[in-house]
Design an enzyme around this catalytic site. Sequence first.
Site, mmCIF file in Angstrom:
data_model
loop_
_atom_site.group_PDB
_atom_site.id
_atom_site.type_symbol
_atom_site.label_atom_id
_atom_site.label_comp_id
_atom_site.label_asym_id
_atom_site.label_seq_id
_atom_site.Cartn_x
_atom_site.Cartn_y
_atom_site.Cartn_z
ATOM 1 N N GLY A 1 -63.738 -50.752 -59.948
ATOM 2 C CA GLY A 1 -62.609 -50.191 -59.209
ATOM 3 C C GLY A 1 -61.880 -51.193 -58.338
ATOM 4 N N ASN B 1 -59.244 -53.061 -59.022
ATOM 5 C CA ASN B 1 -57.785 -52.866 -59.088
ATOM 6 C C ASN B 1 -57.375 -51.536 -58.457
ATOM 7 O OD1 ASN B 1 -56.374 -55.121 -60.259
ATOM 8 N ND2 ASN B 1 -57.627 -54.769 -62.082
ATOM 9 N N LYS C 1 -62.830 -33.574 -80.091
ATOM 10 C CA LYS C 1 -61.878 -34.532 -79.529
ATOM 11 C C LYS C 1 -60.624 -33.837 -78.995
ATOM 12 C CE LYS C 1 -59.724 -38.875 -80.691
ATOM 13 N NZ LYS C 1 -59.217 -39.695 -81.741
ATOM 14 N N ASN D 1 -50.688 -50.881 -67.443
ATOM 15 C CA ASN D 1 -52.006 -51.515 -67.556
ATOM 16 C C ASN D 1 -51.887 -52.960 -67.095
ATOM 17 O OD1 ASN D 1 -54.748 -51.733 -68.271
ATOM 18 N ND2 ASN D 1 -54.215 -52.617 -70.252
ATOM 19 N N HIS E 1 -53.697 -56.701 -67.883
ATOM 20 C CA HIS E 1 -54.566 -57.313 -68.899
ATOM 21 C C HIS E 1 -54.800 -58.787 -68.551
ATOM 22 C CE1 HIS E 1 -56.409 -57.718 -72.835
ATOM 23 N NE2 HIS E 1 -55.848 -58.911 -72.880
#
Length: 317
Positions: free
Chosen positions: A11, A13, A63, A105, A107
């Site tokens: 955690g 970020n 799912k 996101n 990366h």
Amino acid sequence: MRLLVFASGKGSNFEAMVKASRSGYFHSKVVGLLCDKDCPAAEIAKANDIPVTVIKPKDYKDKEIYIDALVSAAKGYSPDYIILAGYMRIIPSELLDAYPLKVLNVHPSLLPAFPGKDSILRAWEAGVKTTGITVHFVNDRLDQGPIIAQESLIMPDSLEKLEEEMHKIEHRIYPAAVKELTEHPFDAVVVSKCLMGANSRYDGGNKYSKRAETFVKTFKGKVLEMCPEIEAGLSTPRPKINIINGKAIMDGKEDVTEKLNKACHRIMSELSGSKKIIAILKEKSPSCGVLNPKGLFATCALEKFRNNIFIVSEEDL
Ligand code: SF4
């Protein structure tokens, strides 16, 4: 704006986002944390009085039910942006349908180099001289969404130092990217008309249309739906346009280059007062497409907006 963070691990970020919000670095609020397991990030959330939802795939009998639960849990927070912070699962396309160009996101590589897992290690082992951090929008293609921000660093002399420096950079540029998006938002969107399902010279709609429509529907600034070919007065239904030696040749004979260029410039002049534009363009059209710089006429018209325009193609959604 309301930020919902997804995390699976330590955690760090997530914590950087919470700090950025609590310290007033940005005005957005972290309204919740969604995890796929019990993890240290959830403890950080609890310590900061931030609501936590844990959605474990194994708790659902199939799912589809799991995805429904995930999407409705996310919607329950009414987020403006979803921030992935070390979330180790694929984002289902149903969530991206609901939040196109709203999921971010970070990366640990200079994408498109080293997508996927273990990017830091792979860059180190490959012996590259420079690596870095990328913040990008998330789409259905792993680590291939439109890039929002990147920062590079020269490879240090040990893997430990590299990891340490990379984390420092991501904890700085990820909140900075969120600040930029939320406090200096796009004030205009220009979108290919056929992508919005309209019957322009292309058949209306395709598999990306739903996301384009959702993005436009929730967009707060000016919306310009455009079709350079209709604006240029080209006939419908659509005789094929081919790019031949940099010219747009319609129906195998008529040179419509000039007409398209003028049409694109007329359309884009409507956005001349806009400060920050996002363009969502049909990718494989000679008029709206952007990927091939040769003979793509809308691109010429977009040129003068170069520094304040963020171009995405339909496949980026
Ligand atoms: Fe669609 Fe653009 Fe072609 Fe018009 S010019 S039909 S909006 S791709």
